[in-house]
Design a protein around this motif. Structure first.
Motif, mmCIF file in Angstrom:
data_model
loop_
_atom_site.group_PDB
_atom_site.id
_atom_site.type_symbol
_atom_site.label_atom_id
_atom_site.label_comp_id
_atom_site.label_asym_id
_atom_site.label_seq_id
_atom_site.Cartn_x
_atom_site.Cartn_y
_atom_site.Cartn_z
ATOM 1 N N ARG A 173 0.831 -1.199 0.000
ATOM 2 C CA ARG A 173 0.000 0.000 0.000
ATOM 3 C C ARG A 173 0.866 1.249 0.000
ATOM 4 N NH1 ARG A 173 -5.313 1.818 3.416
ATOM 5 N NH2 ARG A 173 -5.150 4.041 2.912
ATOM 6 N N VAL A 174 1.886 1.271 0.842
ATOM 7 C CA VAL A 174 2.765 2.450 0.912
ATOM 8 C C VAL A 174 3.503 2.642 -0.411
ATOM 9 C CG1 VAL A 174 4.772 3.473 2.055
ATOM 10 C CG2 VAL A 174 3.017 2.303 3.414
ATOM 11 N N ASP A 175 3.933 1.555 -1.035
ATOM 12 C CA ASP A 175 4.608 1.659 -2.342
ATOM 13 C C ASP A 175 3.691 2.317 -3.368
ATOM 14 O OD1 ASP A 175 6.891 0.380 -1.406
ATOM 15 O OD2 ASP A 175 6.187 -1.609 -2.004
ATOM 16 N N ILE A 176 2.436 1.909 -3.388
ATOM 17 C CA ILE A 176 1.492 2.473 -4.354
ATOM 18 C C ILE A 176 1.223 3.937 -4.041
ATOM 19 C CG2 ILE A 176 -0.852 2.312 -5.269
ATOM 20 C CD1 ILE A 176 -0.737 -0.691 -4.646
ATOM 21 N N GLU A 177 1.071 4.257 -2.762
ATOM 22 C CA GLU A 177 0.851 5.660 -2.380
ATOM 23 C C GLU A 177 2.030 6.529 -2.799
ATOM 24 O OE1 GLU A 177 -1.977 5.064 1.586
ATOM 25 O OE2 GLU A 177 0.221 5.073 1.774
ATOM 26 N N ILE A 213 -2.570 -5.040 -11.795
ATOM 27 C CA ILE A 213 -2.849 -5.316 -10.384
ATOM 28 C C ILE A 213 -2.527 -6.752 -10.000
ATOM 29 C CG2 ILE A 213 -4.614 -3.537 -10.156
ATOM 30 C CD1 ILE A 213 -6.718 -5.766 -10.402
ATOM 31 N N GLN A 214 -2.340 -7.628 -10.987
ATOM 32 C CA GLN A 214 -1.969 -9.003 -10.655
ATOM 33 C C GLN A 214 -0.570 -9.088 -10.057
ATOM 34 O OE1 GLN A 214 -2.296 -7.910 -13.779
ATOM 35 N NE2 GLN A 214 -0.389 -8.379 -14.845
ATOM 36 N N PHE A 215 0.224 -8.001 -10.165
ATOM 37 C CA PHE A 215 1.558 -8.002 -9.585
ATOM 38 C C PHE A 215 1.538 -7.851 -8.070
ATOM 39 C CE2 PHE A 215 3.635 -6.305 -13.721
ATOM 40 C CZ PHE A 215 3.702 -7.604 -14.197
ATOM 41 N N ILE A 216 0.397 -7.461 -7.508
ATOM 42 C CA ILE A 216 0.306 -7.231 -6.070
ATOM 43 C C ILE A 216 0.079 -8.559 -5.354
ATOM 44 C CG2 ILE A 216 -1.014 -6.085 -4.257
ATOM 45 C CD1 ILE A 216 -1.753 -3.956 -6.320
ATOM 46 N N GLY A 217 0.770 -8.752 -4.246
ATOM 47 C CA GLY A 217 0.547 -9.948 -3.449
ATOM 48 C C GLY A 217 -0.693 -9.769 -2.593
ATOM 49 N N PHE A 218 -1.843 -10.191 -3.115
ATOM 50 C CA PHE A 218 -3.095 -9.907 -2.430
ATOM 51 C C PHE A 218 -3.370 -10.834 -1.252
ATOM 52 C CE2 PHE A 218 -4.161 -7.344 -6.135
ATOM 53 C CZ PHE A 218 -4.815 -6.287 -5.533
ATOM 54 N N ALA A 219 -2.642 -11.924 -1.140
ATOM 55 C CA ALA A 219 -2.878 -12.823 -0.015
ATOM 56 C C ALA A 219 -2.362 -12.195 1.285
ATOM 57 C CB ALA A 219 -2.188 -14.165 -0.256
ATOM 58 N N GLY A 220 -3.107 -12.342 2.355
ATOM 59 C CA GLY A 220 -2.659 -11.886 3.662
ATOM 60 C C GLY A 220 -2.862 -10.399 3.896
ATOM 61 N N ALA A 221 -2.094 -9.868 4.865
ATOM 62 C CA ALA A 221 -2.281 -8.488 5.318
ATOM 63 C C ALA A 221 -2.010 -7.476 4.210
ATOM 64 C CB ALA A 221 -1.375 -8.219 6.515
ATOM 65 N N MET A 222 -0.992 -7.745 3.374
ATOM 66 C CA MET A 222 -0.662 -6.815 2.292
ATOM 67 C C MET A 222 -1.844 -6.635 1.345
ATOM 68 S SD MET A 222 2.329 -7.036 -0.631
ATOM 69 C CE MET A 222 3.611 -7.281 0.590
ATOM 70 N N GLY A 223 -2.478 -7.736 0.974
ATOM 71 C CA GLY A 223 -3.622 -7.661 0.080
ATOM 72 C C GLY A 223 -4.764 -6.869 0.675
ATOM 73 N N ARG A 224 -5.015 -7.070 1.960
ATOM 74 C CA ARG A 224 -6.096 -6.326 2.617
ATOM 75 C C ARG A 224 -5.798 -4.832 2.636
ATOM 76 N NH1 ARG A 224 -6.136 -11.117 5.703
ATOM 77 N NH2 ARG A 224 -4.612 -10.307 7.194
ATOM 78 N N GLN A 225 -4.529 -4.473 2.845
ATOM 79 C CA GLN A 225 -4.166 -3.055 2.862
ATOM 80 C C GLN A 225 -4.382 -2.402 1.503
ATOM 81 O OE1 GLN A 225 -0.138 -2.986 4.246
ATOM 82 N NE2 GLN A 225 -0.660 -3.736 6.300
ATOM 83 N N VAL A 226 -4.036 -3.130 0.423
ATOM 84 C CA VAL A 226 -4.222 -2.575 -0.922
ATOM 85 C C VAL A 226 -5.712 -2.450 -1.241
ATOM 86 C CG1 VAL A 226 -3.818 -2.931 -3.378
ATOM 87 C CG2 VAL A 226 -1.996 -3.405 -1.736
ATOM 88 N N ASN A 228 -7.991 -1.901 0.904
ATOM 89 C CA ASN A 228 -8.448 -0.750 1.680
ATOM 90 C C ASN A 228 -8.039 0.566 1.021
ATOM 91 O OD1 ASN A 228 -9.713 -2.252 3.687
ATOM 92 N ND2 ASN A 228 -7.880 -2.364 4.966
ATOM 93 N N LEU A 229 -6.847 0.592 0.423
ATOM 94 C CA LEU A 229 -6.416 1.798 -0.290
ATOM 95 C C LEU A 229 -7.361 2.104 -1.446
ATOM 96 C CD1 LEU A 229 -4.487 4.072 -1.127
ATOM 97 C CD2 LEU A 229 -3.109 2.344 -2.326
ATOM 98 N N ILE A 230 -7.683 1.086 -2.224
ATOM 99 C CA ILE A 230 -8.602 1.292 -3.350
ATOM 100 C C ILE A 230 -9.956 1.784 -2.852
ATOM 101 C CG2 ILE A 230 -9.818 0.107 -5.231
ATOM 102 C CD1 ILE A 230 -7.338 -1.758 -5.407
ATOM 103 N N ARG A 231 -10.414 1.209 -1.733
ATOM 104 C CA ARG A 231 -11.672 1.667 -1.139
ATOM 105 C C ARG A 231 -11.569 3.116 -0.694
ATOM 106 N NH1 ARG A 231 -12.293 -0.357 4.617
ATOM 107 N NH2 ARG A 231 -10.785 1.362 4.764
ATOM 108 N N VAL A 240 -11.668 4.997 -9.631
ATOM 109 C CA VAL A 240 -10.508 4.115 -9.750
ATOM 110 C C VAL A 240 -10.790 3.088 -10.844
ATOM 111 C CG1 VAL A 240 -8.996 2.481 -8.582
ATOM 112 C CG2 VAL A 240 -9.946 4.420 -7.315
ATOM 113 N N ILE A 241 -9.837 2.952 -11.758
ATOM 114 C CA ILE A 241 -9.928 1.952 -12.812
ATOM 115 C C ILE A 241 -8.748 1.010 -12.641
ATOM 116 C CG2 ILE A 241 -10.009 1.525 -15.295
ATOM 117 C CD1 ILE A 241 -11.012 4.377 -15.637
ATOM 118 N N LEU A 242 -9.034 -0.275 -12.560
ATOM 119 C CA LEU A 242 -8.004 -1.279 -12.387
ATOM 120 C C LEU A 242 -7.852 -2.089 -13.664
ATOM 121 C CD1 LEU A 242 -9.045 -2.640 -8.867
ATOM 122 C CD2 LEU A 242 -7.464 -0.767 -9.376
ATOM 123 N N GLY A 243 -6.646 -2.585 -13.892
ATOM 124 C CA GLY A 243 -6.403 -3.462 -15.030
ATOM 125 C C GLY A 243 -5.565 -4.646 -14.601
ATOM 126 N N GLY A 244 -5.962 -5.846 -15.003
ATOM 127 C CA GLY A 244 -5.199 -7.028 -14.629
ATOM 128 C C GLY A 244 -5.724 -8.256 -15.330
#
Length: 381
Positions: A173-177, A213-226, A228-231, A240-244
């Motif tokens: 999440r911080v990387d994306i921000e 967006i498939q590059f993001i590790g969505f499993a676990g806490a990291m995925g939940r944070q991302v 939440n960022l999108i939300r 927000v438009i996502l592509g993956g």
């Protein structure tokens, strides 16, 4: 692109980078090298011929976005969603409807361009964001003229109505921000989340596109944070438009309630490989190949129809309907035709092009099956 374009004065509100993005996404950034006659090519000096070959290689690698039925439908849905929310976002911008860290009274839906690799999702997203970028710049220009736009604020932020970023692998999440903050000229903010909220509000940002967006590790806490960022971005009234290429994995069950919330807000727009099943499919595929023929700059190439009629089925079987693989097929074949001085693509030239692994797997078998079917058809006649 000329910032002082008299026909589009609103472009002066955009950064040079955004003006270049519009140019690249809508009409490409390569200069057409033109088509020479055999006599003109023969008369060129070695240096001029080398430069002409390089210019054509760049041109052939930059096939434009094909307006297929799927692409048109995806753009239609993006436009419809954007137009429905436009008045709300304009109200938000002009009346300070959102404060940093706050949320809007309306949470925007998230549009997700989903599909396998190589079908044109990124090109489609970029084309849409470029169109929206210019549209919002025009709206701001007109509102300034009638005294309804607000000043930029107390930060040295630039006007960025739309943002497009291609996400880096394993981004948090911080990387994306931070990646988004860098789009405003703040690459290393101390508090990336707070700064991003401020920059979005002050920069007049209406749309953010997050690709790959498939590059993001969505499993676990990291995925939940991302998630939440999108939300949170949607809570600010930003579209927000996502592509993956793996939405089901992005919304995997182990994310629990966070993924359930995303399912309630995300709207899926699928783009698949071009089919070749019925008469309508084949007609559209031939239309795509006609555009490819028009784009080529080979001195001795056969006339119209050499690809769109004579080799249409071959091109589909080789590329399995993938725009990326079709681009590779034509780009590399054109380069071979230039290098061997034939200036002409043939079936043999195409056979010599190695494609991406997905298209290459089973290619020989598909070609053999195609040949057998043709033989049977010819025998019946």
């Amino acid at each position: 692109m000329d910032r002082n374009d008299e026909d589009r004065p609103w472009l002066s509100l955009l950064t040079e980078e955004d003006q270049w993005f519009i140019q690249q996404a809508t009409s490409g950034d390569e200069v057409d090298p033109g088509l020479r006659t055999p006599t003109e090519l023969h008369a060129m000096s070695p240096v001029d011929r080398l430069l002409y070959a390089q210019d054509r290689a760049d041109w052939h690698a930059a096939l434009p976005l094909m307006q297929t039925t799927q692409v048109r439908e995806a753009l239609r849905r993006l436009h419809a969603s954007g137009n429905a929310a436009a008045s709300r976002r304009e109200h938000r911008i002009h009346n300070s409807f959102v404060v940093p860290g706050g949320s809007s009274q309306h949470q925007e839906s998230v549009m997700v361009l989903n599909g396998p690799a190589g079908v044109g999702k990124s090109l489609t997203m970029r084309a849409y964001i470029a169109r929206e970028m210019e549209r919002y710049a025009q709206l701001r220009f007109l509102n300034i003229k009638r005294g309804r736009d607000l000043p930029a604020g107390d930060l040295d932020a630039v006007y960025r109505p739309c943002i497009y970023v291609s996400l880096r692998p394993s981004a948090t999440r911080v990387d994306i921000e931070r990646q988004l903050c860098a789009q405003y000229g703040w690459p290393h903010p101390t508090n990336a989340g707070y700064m991003l909220n401020r920059l979005i509000a002050i920069g007049g940002t209406q749309v953010i596109g997050l690709d790959e967006i498939q590059f993001i590790g969505f499993a676990g806490a990291m995925g939940r944070q991302v998630h939440n960022l999108i939300r949170d971005l949607g809570n600010q009234g930003v579209r927000v438009i996502l592509g993956g290429n793996d939405l089901d994995w992005v919304l995997q069950e182990q994310l629990g309630m966070v993924a359930d919330q995303s399912r309630g807000r995300w709207r899926r727009v699928d783009i698949e490989r071009l089919p070749y099943r019925d008469k309508a499919d084949r007609a559209e595929w031939r239309h795509v190949l006609e555009s490819v023929e028009d784009h080529l700059r080979l001195v001795n190439q056969d006339g119209p129809g050499w690809l769109s009629k004579e080799l249409a089925e071959y091109a589909w079987e080789a590329s399995i309907g993938s725009f990326r693989s079709l681009t590779t097929l034509i780009r590399d074949a054109a380069r071979s035709a230039i290098d061997d001085h034939s200036e002409r693509i043939t079936r043999r030239t195409l056979d010599g092009v190695e494609l991406e692994m997905t298209a290459e797997e089973g290619r020989d078998e598909r070609m053999a099956t195609m040949a057998r079917m043709r033989d049977r058809t010819a025998a019946r006649r």
